[in-house]
Write a protein that holds these residues in place. Structure first.
Motif, PDB file in Angstrom:
ATOM      1  N   LEU A   1     -71.525 -12.279  11.195  1.00  0.00           N
ATOM      2  CA  LEU A   1     -71.546 -11.600  12.486  1.00  0.00           C
ATOM      3  C   LEU A   1     -70.311 -10.716  12.557  1.00  0.00           C
ATOM      4  O   LEU A   1     -69.177 -11.224  12.509  1.00  0.00           O
ATOM      5  CB  LEU A   1     -71.538 -12.630  13.624  1.00  0.00           C
ATOM      6  N   ALA A   2     -70.523  -9.401  12.620  1.00  0.00           N
ATOM      7  CA  ALA A   2     -69.408  -8.462  12.725  1.00  0.00           C
ATOM      8  C   ALA A   2     -68.770  -8.606  14.102  1.00  0.00           C
ATOM      9  O   ALA A   2     -69.466  -8.733  15.113  1.00  0.00           O
ATOM     10  CB  ALA A   2     -69.891  -7.038  12.503  1.00  0.00           C
ATOM     11  N   LEU A   3     -67.447  -8.580  14.124  1.00  0.00           N
ATOM     12  CA  LEU A   3     -66.697  -8.756  15.365  1.00  0.00           C
ATOM     13  C   LEU A   3     -65.857  -7.509  15.640  1.00  0.00           C
ATOM     14  O   LEU A   3     -65.363  -6.881  14.700  1.00  0.00           O
ATOM     15  CB  LEU A   3     -65.783  -9.977  15.263  1.00  0.00           C
ATOM     16  N   PRO A   4     -65.680  -7.140  16.915  1.00  0.00           N
ATOM     17  CA  PRO A   4     -64.853  -5.971  17.212  1.00  0.00           C
ATOM     18  C   PRO A   4     -63.365  -6.219  16.928  1.00  0.00           C
ATOM     19  O   PRO A   4     -62.627  -5.298  16.596  1.00  0.00           O
ATOM     20  CB  PRO A   4     -65.088  -5.727  18.700  1.00  0.00           C
ATOM     21  N   ALA A   5     -62.931  -7.467  17.075  1.00  0.00           N
ATOM     22  CA  ALA A   5     -61.547  -7.846  16.779  1.00  0.00           C
ATOM     23  C   ALA A   5     -61.559  -9.306  16.341  1.00  0.00           C
ATOM     24  O   ALA A   5     -62.456 -10.066  16.725  1.00  0.00           O
ATOM     25  CB  ALA A   5     -60.669  -7.676  18.019  1.00  0.00           C
ATOM     26  N   ARG A   6     -60.575  -9.681  15.568  1.00  0.00           N
ATOM     27  CA  ARG A   6     -60.513 -11.064  15.105  1.00  0.00           C
ATOM     28  C   ARG A   6     -60.054 -11.960  16.248  1.00  0.00           C
ATOM     29  O   ARG A   6     -58.978 -11.770  16.793  1.00  0.00           O
ATOM     30  CB  ARG A   6     -59.540 -11.197  13.948  1.00  0.00           C
ATOM     31  N   PRO A   7     -60.876 -12.943  16.629  1.00  0.00           N
ATOM     32  CA  PRO A   7     -60.450 -13.876  17.673  1.00  0.00           C
ATOM     33  C   PRO A   7     -59.255 -14.715  17.200  1.00  0.00           C
ATOM     34  O   PRO A   7     -59.110 -14.995  16.016  1.00  0.00           O
ATOM     35  CB  PRO A   7     -61.673 -14.783  17.885  1.00  0.00           C
ATOM     36  N   ALA A   8     -58.413 -15.103  18.139  1.00  0.00           N
ATOM     37  CA  ALA A   8     -57.235 -15.898  17.808  1.00  0.00           C
ATOM     38  C   ALA A   8     -57.615 -17.336  17.473  1.00  0.00           C
ATOM     39  O   ALA A   8     -56.880 -18.022  16.779  1.00  0.00           O
ATOM     40  CB  ALA A   8     -56.252 -15.876  18.970  1.00  0.00           C
ATOM     41  N   SER A   9     -58.780 -17.789  17.992  1.00  0.00           N
ATOM     42  CA  SER A   9     -59.204 -19.158  17.739  1.00  0.00           C
ATOM     43  C   SER A   9     -60.718 -19.249  17.918  1.00  0.00           C
ATOM     44  O   SER A   9     -61.378 -18.265  18.231  1.00  0.00           O
ATOM     45  CB  SER A   9     -58.513 -20.120  18.706  1.00  0.00           C
TER      46      SER A   9
ATOM     47  N   VAL B   1     -63.248 -14.028   8.677  1.00  0.00           N
ATOM     48  CA  VAL B   1     -62.799 -13.372   7.452  1.00  0.00           C
ATOM     49  C   VAL B   1     -62.657 -11.880   7.704  1.00  0.00           C
ATOM     50  O   VAL B   1     -63.285 -11.324   8.604  1.00  0.00           O
ATOM     51  CB  VAL B   1     -63.780 -13.610   6.274  1.00  0.00           C
ATOM     52  N   GLU B   2     -61.821 -11.248   6.909  1.00  0.00           N
ATOM     53  CA  GLU B   2     -61.681  -9.795   6.936  1.00  0.00           C
ATOM     54  C   GLU B   2     -62.569  -9.212   5.843  1.00  0.00           C
ATOM     55  O   GLU B   2     -62.501  -9.644   4.699  1.00  0.00           O
ATOM     56  CB  GLU B   2     -60.232  -9.375   6.694  1.00  0.00           C
ATOM     57  N   THR B   3     -63.415  -8.269   6.206  1.00  0.00           N
ATOM     58  CA  THR B   3     -64.261  -7.570   5.241  1.00  0.00           C
ATOM     59  C   THR B   3     -63.955  -6.086   5.318  1.00  0.00           C
ATOM     60  O   THR B   3     -63.166  -5.653   6.168  1.00  0.00           O
ATOM     61  CB  THR B   3     -65.756  -7.806   5.547  1.00  0.00           C
ATOM     62  N   ASP B   4     -64.584  -5.299   4.475  1.00  0.00           N
ATOM     63  CA  ASP B   4     -64.404  -3.849   4.527  1.00  0.00           C
ATOM     64  C   ASP B   4     -64.850  -3.276   5.867  1.00  0.00           C
ATOM     65  O   ASP B   4     -64.340  -2.261   6.315  1.00  0.00           O
ATOM     66  CB  ASP B   4     -65.192  -3.178   3.396  1.00  0.00           C
TER      67      ASP B   4
ATOM     68  N   THR C   1     -71.113 -34.912  17.832  1.00  0.00           N
ATOM     69  CA  THR C   1     -70.564 -33.792  17.067  1.00  0.00           C
ATOM     70  C   THR C   1     -69.060 -33.948  16.933  1.00  0.00           C
ATOM     71  O   THR C   1     -68.367 -34.162  17.925  1.00  0.00           O
ATOM     72  CB  THR C   1     -70.881 -32.447  17.759  1.00  0.00           C
ATOM     73  N   THR C   2     -68.577 -33.862  15.709  1.00  0.00           N
ATOM     74  CA  THR C   2     -67.138 -33.878  15.460  1.00  0.00           C
ATOM     75  C   THR C   2     -66.730 -32.546  14.848  1.00  0.00           C
ATOM     76  O   THR C   2     -67.516 -31.914  14.135  1.00  0.00           O
ATOM     77  CB  THR C   2     -66.724 -35.028  14.521  1.00  0.00           C
ATOM     78  N   LEU C   3     -65.508 -32.137  15.147  1.00  0.00           N
ATOM     79  CA  LEU C   3     -64.993 -30.851  14.677  1.00  0.00           C
ATOM     80  C   LEU C   3     -63.707 -31.041  13.899  1.00  0.00           C
ATOM     81  O   LEU C   3     -62.897 -31.913  14.224  1.00  0.00           O
ATOM     82  CB  LEU C   3     -64.700 -29.930  15.866  1.00  0.00           C
ATOM     83  N   GLU C   4     -63.545 -30.216  12.888  1.00  0.00           N
ATOM     84  CA  GLU C   4     -62.285 -30.088  12.169  1.00  0.00           C
ATOM     85  C   GLU C   4     -61.902 -28.625  12.288  1.00  0.00           C
ATOM     86  O   GLU C   4     -62.651 -27.749  11.853  1.00  0.00           O
ATOM     87  CB  GLU C   4     -62.463 -30.475  10.700  1.00  0.00           C
ATOM     88  N   ARG C   5     -60.765 -28.363  12.888  1.00  0.00           N
ATOM     89  CA  ARG C   5     -60.334 -26.988  13.132  1.00  0.00           C
ATOM     90  C   ARG C   5     -59.177 -26.612  12.217  1.00  0.00           C
ATOM     91  O   ARG C   5     -58.243 -27.383  12.036  1.00  0.00           O
ATOM     92  CB  ARG C   5     -59.891 -26.824  14.576  1.00  0.00           C
ATOM     93  N   GLY C   6     -59.247 -25.403  11.706  1.00  0.00           N
ATOM     94  CA  GLY C   6     -58.138 -24.802  10.980  1.00  0.00           C
ATOM     95  C   GLY C   6     -57.852 -23.466  11.637  1.00  0.00           C
ATOM     96  O   GLY C   6     -58.505 -23.090  12.618  1.00  0.00           O
ATOM     97  N   LEU C   7     -56.913 -22.731  11.115  1.00  0.00           N
ATOM     98  CA  LEU C   7     -56.572 -21.437  11.699  1.00  0.00           C
ATOM     99  C   LEU C   7     -57.767 -20.482  11.652  1.00  0.00           C
ATOM    100  O   LEU C   7     -58.085 -19.834  12.640  1.00  0.00           O
ATOM    101  CB  LEU C   7     -55.374 -20.835  10.964  1.00  0.00           C
ATOM    102  N   ASP C   8     -58.434 -20.397  10.505  1.00  0.00           N
ATOM    103  CA  ASP C   8     -59.547 -19.475  10.321  1.00  0.00           C
ATOM    104  C   ASP C   8     -60.879 -20.172  10.099  1.00  0.00           C
ATOM    105  O   ASP C   8     -61.886 -19.508   9.876  1.00  0.00           O
ATOM    106  CB  ASP C   8     -59.286 -18.566   9.105  1.00  0.00           C
TER     107      ASP C   8
END
Length: 153
Positions: A17-25, A71-74, A38-45
């Motif tokens: 999913l292309a995003l207009p800006a990278r979300p902080a979280s 992720v950052e793509t072209d 549901t359990t979650l494991e969170r990392g920075l990205d």
């Protein structure tokens, strides 16, 4: 096990999913995962979820595990997701025993082929519908809209 990677598309749903800006979280996506079991494991990205016996009302109930990554793509910032669905796997496998039964037992020919066809249709429909629903759900929470089509990986 490269052969496993060659066939895991059967039970994995991947997309971007292309995003207009990278979300902080992953804060915007957290309501999606506020479900019983549901359990979650969170990392920075990265966000990894696991579901144990999800309720049918859970919008991602078909997926037991998943990894979401910013992720950052072209093309710019992107959400990449990889979701695992055992129901899709079982619907893919289910036609085989019914087709074998239809082939081996003359009286079971029609019911065997009918059930094989039902499970094959369930797999095909589920594969398309579940990928679109996951993509629309992520899009709605991250971009505030659900009008885009799924983009396969």
């Amino acid at each position: 096990m490269s052969w496993l990677r060659a066939i895991d598309w059967i039970w994995h749903v991947r997309g971007t999913l292309a995003l207009p800006a990278r979300p902080a979280s992953f804060h915007a996506l957290e309501p999606v995962f506020e479900e019983r079991g549901t359990t979650l494991e969170r990392g920075l990205d990265t966000l990894v979820f696991h579901k144990d016996n999800p309720d049918s009302q859970d919008k991602l109930a078909s997926f037991e595990h998943g990894t979401l990554q910013f992720v950052e793509t072209d093309a710019g910032p992107t959400l990449r997701y990889d979701l695992t669905s055992h129901p899709l796997l079982w619907c893919f496998i289910a036609p085989a025993p019914f087709a074998a039964l239809a082939y081996a037992a003359q009286p079971m020919r029609i019911p065997g082929y009918v059930f094989a066809g039902i499970f094959a249709a369930l797999y095909l429909a589920g594969r398309v519908i579940e990928q679109r629903n996951a993509h629309k759900l992520f899009r709605a929470h991250l971009l505030g809209t659900d009008t885009a089509e799924a983009v396969p990986a």
